[in-house]
Write an enzyme that holds these catalytic residues in place. Structure first.
Site, PDB file in Angstrom:
ATOM      1  N   LYS A 178       0.842  -1.207   0.000  1.00 60.98           N
ATOM      2  CA  LYS A 178       0.000   0.000   0.000  1.00 60.98           C
ATOM      3  C   LYS A 178       0.870   1.248   0.000  1.00 60.98           C
ATOM      4  O   LYS A 178       0.599   2.213  -0.712  1.00 60.98           O
ATOM      5  CB  LYS A 178      -0.947  -0.021   1.210  1.00 60.98           C
ATOM      6  CG  LYS A 178      -2.027  -1.079   1.095  1.00 60.98           C
ATOM      7  CD  LYS A 178      -2.756  -1.293   2.414  1.00 60.98           C
ATOM      8  CE  LYS A 178      -3.620  -2.545   2.333  1.00 60.98           C
ATOM      9  NZ  LYS A 178      -4.104  -2.995   3.643  1.00 60.98           N
TER      10      LYS A 178
ATOM     11  N   GLN B 223      -4.220  -1.971   9.879  1.00 66.86           N
ATOM     12  CA  GLN B 223      -4.079  -3.285   9.233  1.00 66.86           C
ATOM     13  C   GLN B 223      -4.562  -4.389  10.168  1.00 66.86           C
ATOM     14  O   GLN B 223      -4.141  -4.465  11.314  1.00 66.86           O
ATOM     15  CB  GLN B 223      -2.606  -3.503   8.836  1.00 66.86           C
ATOM     16  CG  GLN B 223      -2.366  -4.770   8.048  1.00 66.86           C
ATOM     17  CD  GLN B 223      -3.067  -4.769   6.686  1.00 66.86           C
ATOM     18  OE1 GLN B 223      -3.027  -3.798   5.940  1.00 66.86           O
ATOM     19  NE2 GLN B 223      -3.736  -5.867   6.366  1.00 66.86           N
TER      20      GLN B 223
ATOM     21  N   ASP C  47     -11.253   2.676   4.836  1.00 66.97           N
ATOM     22  CA  ASP C  47     -11.623   1.261   4.730  1.00 66.97           C
ATOM     23  C   ASP C  47     -13.141   1.076   4.735  1.00 66.97           C
ATOM     24  O   ASP C  47     -13.634   0.001   4.394  1.00 66.97           O
ATOM     25  CB  ASP C  47     -11.045   0.484   5.929  1.00 66.97           C
ATOM     26  CG  ASP C  47      -9.885  -0.412   5.539  1.00 66.97           C
ATOM     27  OD1 ASP C  47      -9.777  -0.752   4.341  1.00 66.97           O
ATOM     28  OD2 ASP C  47      -9.102  -0.783   6.425  1.00 66.97           O
TER      29      ASP C  47
END
Ligand SMILES: NC(=O)c1ccc[n+]([C@@H]2O[C@H](COP(=O)([O-])OP(=O)(O)OC[C@H]3O[C@@H](n4cnc5c(N)ncnc54)[C@H](OP(=O)(O)O)[C@@H]3O)[C@@H](O)[C@H]2O)c1
Length: 295
Positions: free
Chosen positions: A54, A98, A121
């Site tokens: 990412k 994460q 997200d």
């Protein structure tokens, strides 16, 4: 012999990145540097790899990224406090934590701690609610949004189609069902969601014009479960040890590729299907967050 066409996630992701890059240029011309922060707790090698990917992609698009790594024994409070700092930081537009997290930290508490306007997200209850209500001012989770973008890229229309989703998680199955059920040309599907307690799974799958497998069970979807001419998307990622090379593993999806490729009309490669789309949507959401916060 029939061979399905590939839904190439790398190619579709490159098209999304191109549009994101143009939006970054516009923001920078206004003096705004889009920025994202990644949080990682502990030293899980897979999480480390995902965050590195990412970071690299963000850099290539001109998005500034920083990564905060907390030691594995960190408390939930410690992580929430660090998130709160970034919520208040006007130079940060997107926040990602994460997963998976060590067991002493509740994923729900973390999702709720991220400010909804920076929740790239799309896991915050406010964004989950907006998705369900069809309110476009929120953020949709990246894997489901990436799957819809893959369909759009290849001109595959779900309107009126039978869609069967294997898996009902909050990050894939449920939000994907909401997106495909929504009114509009990108949705309008008849959606069935299957899970571990569902009966007659193979029969349901065989009805599907669009079959999306997100259960994390290696090669669960066999050729006999696929309707000829269906669109098949393989979300699953299972690491299996390679007996011939000790210490090495290979990634296997939820779909038996060599059987599916003979029956489906369209099929995602795995890797190279859903994974690149997930990152592309995450960085598009980051730029969206920066645009919205800039007004
Ligand atoms: N490529 C990417 O970007 C990406 C992104 C996200 C996830 N993934 C992968 O996608 C897979 C799913 O992820 P997730 O986070 O959604 O998983 P998850 O939270 O573990 O959920 C799995 C879902 O599958 C259902 N399920 C499990 N076994 C089943 C069976 N035999 N028959 C029918 N349903 C079954 C479960 O049912 P219950 O609800 O009844 O337990 C659950 O709803 C994993 O392999 C993950 O690594 C990939």
């Amino acid at each position: 012999m029939h061979q399905a066409k590939l839904l190439d996630g790398r190619q579709a992701a490159a098209a999304v990145h191109e549009r994101t890059r143009a939006r970054v240029r516009k923001l920078r011309a206004r003096g705004i540097e889009p920025a994202v922060v990644f949080f990682r707790v502990g030293d899980d090698p897979a999480s480390e790899l995902y965050v590195r990917r990412k970071e690299k992609q963000a850099r290539e698009l001109g998005i500034r990224s920083e990564t905060v790594v907390l030691p594995a024994p960190s408390t939930e409070r410690e992580l929430l406090d660090r998130i709160e700092e970034k919520n208040r930081d006007p130079g940060i537009h997107g926040i990602l934590v994460q997963m998976p997290l060590p067991q002493q930290i509740r994923a729900e508490a973390v999702c709720q701690a991220i400010h909804p306007a920076k929740d790239i997200d799309g896991f915050h209850p406010v964004n989950a609610g907006k998705l369900l209500l069809g309110d476009p001012s929120g953020f949709a989770p990246c894997t489901p949004a990436g799957i819809c973008e893959l369909f759009r890229h290849y001109g595959l229309v779900t309107s009126g189609a039978e869609v069967v989703i294997l898996g009902r998680s909050n990050i894939v199955g449920k939000p994907l069902a909401a997106l495909l059920l929504a009114r509009g040309s990108q949705g309008d599907a008849t959606v069935t969601v299957l899970h571990s307690q569902s009966r007659h799974i193979a029969e349901h799958c065989r009805r599907a014009d669009f079959l999306i497998a997100a259960i994390g069970k290696a090669e669960f979807v066999r050729g006999s479960m696929i309707k000829p001419g269906a669109v098949v998307v393989d979300v699953g990622v299972t690491r299996l040890p390679l007996p011939s090379v000790p210490g090495k593993s290979r990634i296997v999806g939820d779909v038996h590729f060599s059987e599916a490729v003979r029956i489906a009309a369209w099929l995602t490669p795995n890797p190279g299907g859903v994974g690149p789309m997930t990152i592309a949507m995450l960085l598009a959401n980051t730029v969206e967050a920066a645009e919205r916060l800039a007004g």
